[in-house]
Design an enzyme around this catalytic site. Structure first.
Site, PDB file in Angstrom:
ATOM      1  N   HIS A  28       1.085  -1.195  -0.034  1.00 51.21           N
ATOM      2  CA  HIS A  28       0.071  -0.052  -0.083  1.00 51.21           C
ATOM      3  C   HIS A  28       0.840   1.287   0.089  1.00 51.21           C
ATOM      4  CE1 HIS A  28      -2.873  -2.770   2.100  1.00 51.21           C
ATOM      5  NE2 HIS A  28      -3.612  -2.456   1.175  1.00 51.21           N
ATOM      6  N   GLN A 154      -0.866  -3.692  -9.031  1.00 50.29           N
ATOM      7  CA  GLN A 154      -0.759  -4.877 -10.099  1.00 50.29           C
ATOM      8  C   GLN A 154      -1.162  -6.240  -9.401  1.00 50.29           C
ATOM      9  OE1 GLN A 154       2.553  -4.795 -12.736  1.00 50.29           O
ATOM     10  NE2 GLN A 154       1.256  -5.496 -14.011  1.00 50.29           N
TER      11      GLN A 154
HETATM   12  P1  AMP Z   1      -6.607  -3.605  -0.737  1.00 51.41           P
HETATM   13  O1  AMP Z   1      -6.465  -3.047   0.771  1.00 51.41           O
HETATM   14  O2  AMP Z   1      -6.064  -5.133  -0.477  1.00 51.41           O
HETATM   15  O3  AMP Z   1      -7.731  -3.453  -1.086  1.00 51.41           O
HETATM   16  O4  AMP Z   1      -5.558  -2.851  -1.455  1.00 51.41           O
HETATM   17  C1  AMP Z   1      -5.521  -1.669  -1.735  1.00 51.41           C
HETATM   18  C2  AMP Z   1      -4.763  -1.184  -2.844  1.00 51.41           C
HETATM   19  O5  AMP Z   1      -3.349  -1.709  -2.889  1.00 51.41           O
HETATM   20  C3  AMP Z   1      -5.165  -2.119  -4.415  1.00 51.41           C
HETATM   21  O6  AMP Z   1      -4.931  -1.263  -5.446  1.00 51.41           O
HETATM   22  C4  AMP Z   1      -3.965  -3.313  -4.172  1.00 51.41           C
HETATM   23  O7  AMP Z   1      -4.034  -3.711  -5.683  1.00 51.41           O
HETATM   24  C5  AMP Z   1      -2.911  -2.839  -3.624  1.00 51.41           C
HETATM   25  N1  AMP Z   1      -1.838  -3.921  -3.229  1.00 51.41           N
HETATM   26  C6  AMP Z   1      -2.321  -4.649  -2.232  1.00 51.41           C
HETATM   27  N2  AMP Z   1      -1.170  -5.462  -2.154  1.00 51.41           N
HETATM   28  C7  AMP Z   1      -0.281  -5.109  -2.832  1.00 51.41           C
HETATM   29  C8  AMP Z   1       1.123  -5.419  -3.037  1.00 51.41           C
HETATM   30  N3  AMP Z   1       1.875  -6.348  -2.515  1.00 51.41           N
HETATM   31  N4  AMP Z   1       1.794  -4.491  -3.937  1.00 51.41           N
HETATM   32  C9  AMP Z   1       1.494  -3.618  -4.613  1.00 51.41           C
HETATM   33  N5  AMP Z   1       0.036  -3.088  -4.314  1.00 51.41           N
HETATM   34  C10 AMP Z   1      -0.730  -3.743  -3.528  1.00 51.41           C
END
Ligand code: AMP
Length: 286
Positions: A28, A154
């Site tokens: 994030h 991604q």
């Molecule tokens: P989430 O909190 O899981 O809904 O994710 C929020 C944002 O963070 C989304 O755009 C995800 O794709 C991104 N995200 C989650 N995990 C990763 C990661 N390991 N690397 C890069 N972006 C991430």
């Protein structure tokens, strides 16, 4: 939040936005750093933290989804985030959003944004109402935060493609950036759900990344491989771990998300697997 965003807009301040469900990790924060680069020192960075109920099926882990707002706020403060937007369910879906609810509420939420093509396969096939919830909440958040730029990971490849399609189809005045997946030292893609991986499950979870690396090597060496053959190999590799079960693996064109008849360098691979009770996803370019 919308009033504040409008004030910024009037002053010509650029707004960078990173929507999340919280329990933040360095994946994030890498999106936050990317957003800051795009809007500059004078821009405003907004992170939203909202565990959106409409993207979870009734059987899924909504109530158990990990939360730690205090820690999240500290991480955002340290990274120079200007505003953390943490709406409640009551604010996002004031009349509730369950049409089967016995309470007859005239304010029942009843408008959804539905992408009808890219959301059919993979995550959409395994989780039929998931992307409707994602596109709806992201459209709402864009209308509230009024970002110039919004950064997605991604890690959720299909989600990022669907958001880009929604923005193009519905003329949202926002530039979408898709930033690379951040990984742990052993290759496991960072995820809030990794918290569930106790004991040996944490080691077993590296099978997703190992299967991606194995496939990348096979495609590099053989140039053209049948998807049927690769799917069988990936299933074997994942399920050689005692508590892991493959949900799906797909090989597809990264622009259209259409499955490819032959897997060649440049194709995209995505997979989902249960490790214990935790469902993990990962993907990569081959
Ligand atoms: P989430 O909190 O899981 O809904 O994710 C929020 C944002 O963070 C989304 O755009 C995800 O794709 C991104 N995200 C989650 N995990 C990763 C990661 N390991 N690397 C890069 N972006 C991430």
């Amino acid at each position: 939040m919308q009033r504040l965003a409008k004030q910024w807009q009037r002053k010509g301040v650029r707004i960078g936005f990173v929507p999340t469900m919280g329990y933040l990790h360095d994946g994030h924060m890498s999106l936050v750093r990317d957003a800051r680069k795009r809007v500059g020192k004078k821009g405003m960075i907004v992170v939203s933290i909202y565990v959106n109920p409409t993207q979870f099926a009734p059987t899924e882990d909504l109530s158990k989804y990990p939360r730690d707002l205090k820690r999240d706020l500290k991480l955002c403060g340290d990274e120079g985030v200007d505003v953390v937007f943490t709406p409640s369910d009551q604010e996002m879906y004031p009349g509730g959003q369950n049409p089967k609810s016995k309470i007859q509420n005239p304010n029942l939420f009843s408008t959804y944004v539905v992408e009808e093509k890219l959301s059919q396969s993979m995550e959409g096939a395994s989780r039929p109402t998931h992307f409707r919830g994602v596109t709806t909440v992201v459209a709402k958040l864009f209308n509230i935060v009024l970002p110039d730029v919004s950064v997605f990971g991604q890690k959720d490849f299909q989600q990022a493609a669907i958001i880009q399609k929604m923005v193009a189809d519905l003329n949202f005045p926002v530039k979408i950036i898709v930033a690379p997946t951040k990984r742990e030292a052993d290759g496991l893609a960072m995820s809030s759900r990794n918290k569930y991986l106790e004991g040996d499950l944490r080691r077993q979870a590296t099978a997703l990344w190992r299967s991606i690396q194995w496939t990348q090597a096979a495609v590099k060496r053989r140039k053209t491989v049948s998807p049927v053959e690769l799917k069988a190999e990936v299933k074997k590799l994942i399920e050689s771990e005692p508590d892991a079960r493959l949900d799906y693996v797909e090989f597809f064109n990264p622009q259209t998300l259409e499955p490819v008849a032959e897997v060649k360098p440049g194709a995209q691979m995505a997979l989902a697997a249960f490790v214990g009770k935790t469902r993990l996803i990962d993907n990569a370019r081959l």
